[in-house]
Design a protein around this motif. Structure first.
Motif, short mmCIF file in Angstrom:
data_model
loop_
_atom_site.label_atom_id
_atom_site.label_comp_id
_atom_site.label_asym_id
_atom_site.label_seq_id
_atom_site.Cartn_x
_atom_site.Cartn_y
_atom_site.Cartn_z
N ASP A 2 -13.87 121.42 35.22
CA ASP A 2 -12.94 120.31 35.40
C ASP A 2 -12.99 119.79 36.84
O ASP A 2 -13.35 120.53 37.76
CB ASP A 2 -11.50 120.79 35.12
CG ASP A 2 -11.35 121.42 33.76
OD1 ASP A 2 -12.11 121.06 32.85
OD2 ASP A 2 -10.45 122.28 33.61
N TYR A 3 -12.63 118.52 36.99
CA TYR A 3 -12.51 118.00 38.36
C TYR A 3 -11.54 116.83 38.40
O TYR A 3 -11.29 116.15 37.40
CB TYR A 3 -13.88 117.60 38.94
CG TYR A 3 -14.63 116.53 38.18
CD1 TYR A 3 -14.38 115.18 38.40
CD2 TYR A 3 -15.62 116.88 37.27
CE1 TYR A 3 -15.08 114.20 37.72
CE2 TYR A 3 -16.33 115.91 36.59
CZ TYR A 3 -16.07 114.57 36.82
OH TYR A 3 -16.77 113.60 36.14
N ILE A 4 -11.00 116.62 39.60
CA ILE A 4 -10.14 115.49 39.90
C ILE A 4 -10.91 114.55 40.81
O ILE A 4 -11.59 114.99 41.74
CB ILE A 4 -8.84 115.96 40.59
CG1 ILE A 4 -8.02 116.84 39.64
CG2 ILE A 4 -8.01 114.77 41.08
CD1 ILE A 4 -6.86 117.55 40.32
N THR A 5 -10.83 113.26 40.54
CA THR A 5 -11.56 112.26 41.33
C THR A 5 -10.60 111.44 42.19
O THR A 5 -9.59 110.95 41.68
CB THR A 5 -12.37 111.33 40.42
OG1 THR A 5 -13.26 112.10 39.62
CG2 THR A 5 -13.16 110.32 41.23
N ILE A 6 -10.93 111.29 43.45
CA ILE A 6 -10.22 110.39 44.37
C ILE A 6 -11.24 109.37 44.86
O ILE A 6 -12.28 109.74 45.40
CB ILE A 6 -9.62 111.16 45.55
CG1 ILE A 6 -8.58 112.17 45.06
CG2 ILE A 6 -9.00 110.21 46.57
CD1 ILE A 6 -8.11 113.16 46.12
N THR A 7 -10.95 108.11 44.66
CA THR A 7 -11.92 107.06 44.96
C THR A 7 -11.34 106.05 45.96
O THR A 7 -10.22 105.57 45.80
CB THR A 7 -12.33 106.31 43.68
OG1 THR A 7 -12.81 107.25 42.72
CG2 THR A 7 -13.41 105.27 43.97
N GLY A 8 -12.13 105.75 46.99
CA GLY A 8 -11.79 104.67 47.90
C GLY A 8 -10.57 104.93 48.77
O GLY A 8 -9.82 103.99 49.07
N LEU A 9 -10.37 106.16 49.21
CA LEU A 9 -9.27 106.46 50.13
C LEU A 9 -9.61 105.89 51.50
O LEU A 9 -10.53 106.37 52.18
CB LEU A 9 -9.03 107.97 50.20
CG LEU A 9 -7.91 108.44 51.14
CD1 LEU A 9 -6.55 107.90 50.68
CD2 LEU A 9 -7.89 109.95 51.23
N LYS A 10 -8.87 104.89 51.92
CA LYS A 10 -9.16 104.19 53.16
C LYS A 10 -8.53 104.90 54.35
O LYS A 10 -7.32 105.17 54.35
CB LYS A 10 -8.62 102.75 53.08
CG LYS A 10 -8.91 101.88 54.30
CD LYS A 10 -8.35 100.47 54.06
CE LYS A 10 -8.54 99.56 55.26
NZ LYS A 10 -7.99 98.20 55.00
N VAL A 11 -9.38 105.22 55.36
CA VAL A 11 -8.90 105.93 56.54
C VAL A 11 -9.49 105.26 57.78
O VAL A 11 -10.71 105.06 57.87
CB VAL A 11 -9.30 107.41 56.53
CG1 VAL A 11 -8.69 108.12 57.73
CG2 VAL A 11 -8.85 108.09 55.24
N PHE A 12 -8.63 104.91 58.73
CA PHE A 12 -9.08 104.35 60.00
C PHE A 12 -9.32 105.51 60.97
O PHE A 12 -8.42 106.31 61.24
CB PHE A 12 -8.04 103.39 60.57
CG PHE A 12 -8.50 102.65 61.79
CD1 PHE A 12 -9.25 101.49 61.67
CD2 PHE A 12 -8.20 103.12 63.07
CE1 PHE A 12 -9.69 100.80 62.78
CE2 PHE A 12 -8.63 102.44 64.20
CZ PHE A 12 -9.37 101.28 64.05
N ALA A 13 -10.55 105.62 61.47
CA ALA A 13 -10.89 106.75 62.34
C ALA A 13 -11.90 106.32 63.39
O ALA A 13 -12.37 105.17 63.40
CB ALA A 13 -11.43 107.91 61.50
N HIS A 14 -12.25 107.26 64.27
CA HIS A 14 -13.07 106.93 65.45
C HIS A 14 -14.36 107.76 65.48
O HIS A 14 -14.68 108.40 66.48
CB HIS A 14 -12.26 107.16 66.73
CG HIS A 14 -11.08 106.26 66.87
ND1 HIS A 14 -9.90 106.47 66.16
CD2 HIS A 14 -10.89 105.15 67.61
CE1 HIS A 14 -9.04 105.52 66.48
NE2 HIS A 14 -9.61 104.71 67.35
N HIS A 15 -15.11 107.72 64.40
CA HIS A 15 -16.40 108.42 64.35
C HIS A 15 -17.54 107.44 64.60
O HIS A 15 -17.53 106.32 64.10
CB HIS A 15 -16.59 109.07 62.97
CG HIS A 15 -15.47 109.98 62.57
ND1 HIS A 15 -15.17 111.13 63.25
CD2 HIS A 15 -14.58 109.90 61.55
CE1 HIS A 15 -14.14 111.73 62.69
NE2 HIS A 15 -13.76 111.00 61.64
N GLY A 16 -18.54 107.88 65.35
CA GLY A 16 -19.70 107.03 65.60
C GLY A 16 -20.40 107.41 66.89
O GLY A 16 -19.80 107.98 67.81
#
Length: 275
Positions: A2-16
């Motif tokens: 079994d699995y639960i799906t989370i799609t398109g969770l928008k997060v503003f972050a500072h990676h790069g």
């Protein structure tokens, strides 16, 4: 599973990698498959028996924003690890990290990285025939239990055995243990070598005396072959000092190549006449 799906969770972050990415930040999108046994919740209809996906979303958001990494590979790796460590009922995580505003300078829709990370089940054998054998073994097992990426360690009883191969040496104390780990096979091997080194292990004579010896016998149901590691252990089916304590932990575990259970392999070895 079994699995639960989370799609398109928008997060503003500072990676790069670029300084402007770290300074200004940008939107990322998290897409997760959370592999968990949903049967109990499906029967009870009680939130306490379920993985609270609202809580998981908040946790993912907070943790993804809490650090700044150059690479989305690193950000994805860390979030997978944190999820598996935070939620005990999670067996596996598949995480896709989208970076649609990456500074590429050309028309594009999205850049993403996808990872799958899981708890793995491994069986180890261990032995000692120098110095305070029991103390070396107990200290090594304690180091294993204290590793942050290892859990649910179960240890067999110790047994005293005659030396194998090179027989002109003291008797051994031997045993086996089970663990769950996020370490990959080569990572687990490297860690076990560190544990052996802490016991002042010297690799002088093949099958010779040692303060502490630890081997990977099984790792999930994998058949693994590299320059430094072979799984299942190449000679475990001939070693009563491995099979006997292993049968205490997993008598019905089936060898992925030989097709026989640990108990069947033990019975075969014990049926051979002793000289």
């Amino acid at each position: 599973m079994d699995y639960i799906t989370i799609t398109g969770l928008k997060v503003f972050a500072h990676h790069g990698v670029l300084e402007e990415e770290k300074k200004n930040g940008q939107d990322f999108y998290l897409n997760a498959k959370l592999f968990v046994d949903c049967h109990k919740a499906g029967v009870s209809d009680e939130l306490r028996d379920a993985l609270n996906y609202a809580e998981v979303c908040q946790f993912m958001t907070d943790e993804f924003k809490s650090d700044s990494y150059d690479l989305i590979e690193k950000a994805c790796e860390e979030l997978c690890r944190k999820l598996l460590l935070r939620y005990e009922q999670l067996e596996k995580v598949e995480l896709k990290l989208d970076k649609p505003h990456a500074p590429i300078g050309l028309p594009f829709e999205n850049v993403s990285v996808t990872m799958e990370r899981a708890w793995h089940r491994a069986y180890l054998s261990f032995g000692s025939n120098m110095g305070d054998k029991k103390a070396y073994i107990e200290k090594g097992i304690q180091e294993i239990k204290e590793h942050p990426l290892i859990r649910n360690v179960k240890v067999s009883q110790l047994l005293e055995t005659k030396p194998y191969g090179y027989v002109d040496q003291d008797v051994f104390l031997n045993g086996c243990l089970f663990l769950e780990t996020l370490l990959l096979p080569e990572e687990l091997l490297a860690f076990l070598h560190e544990v052996e080194q802490h016991a002042d292990r010297k690799r002088v004579i093949v099958w010779g005396p040692r303060t502490l010896d630890m081997d990977i016998v099984f790792y999930d149901r994998e058949v693994y072959d590299s320059e430094d590691l072979i799984i299942p252990h190449v000679d475990m089916q001939n070693r009563e000092f491995v099979l006997k304590p292993l049968a205490e932990l997993c008598p019905n575990y089936r060898h992925p190549i030989l097709g026989q259970t640990v108990k069947q392999l033990l019975d075969q070895v014990q049926s051979i006449p002793q000289e």
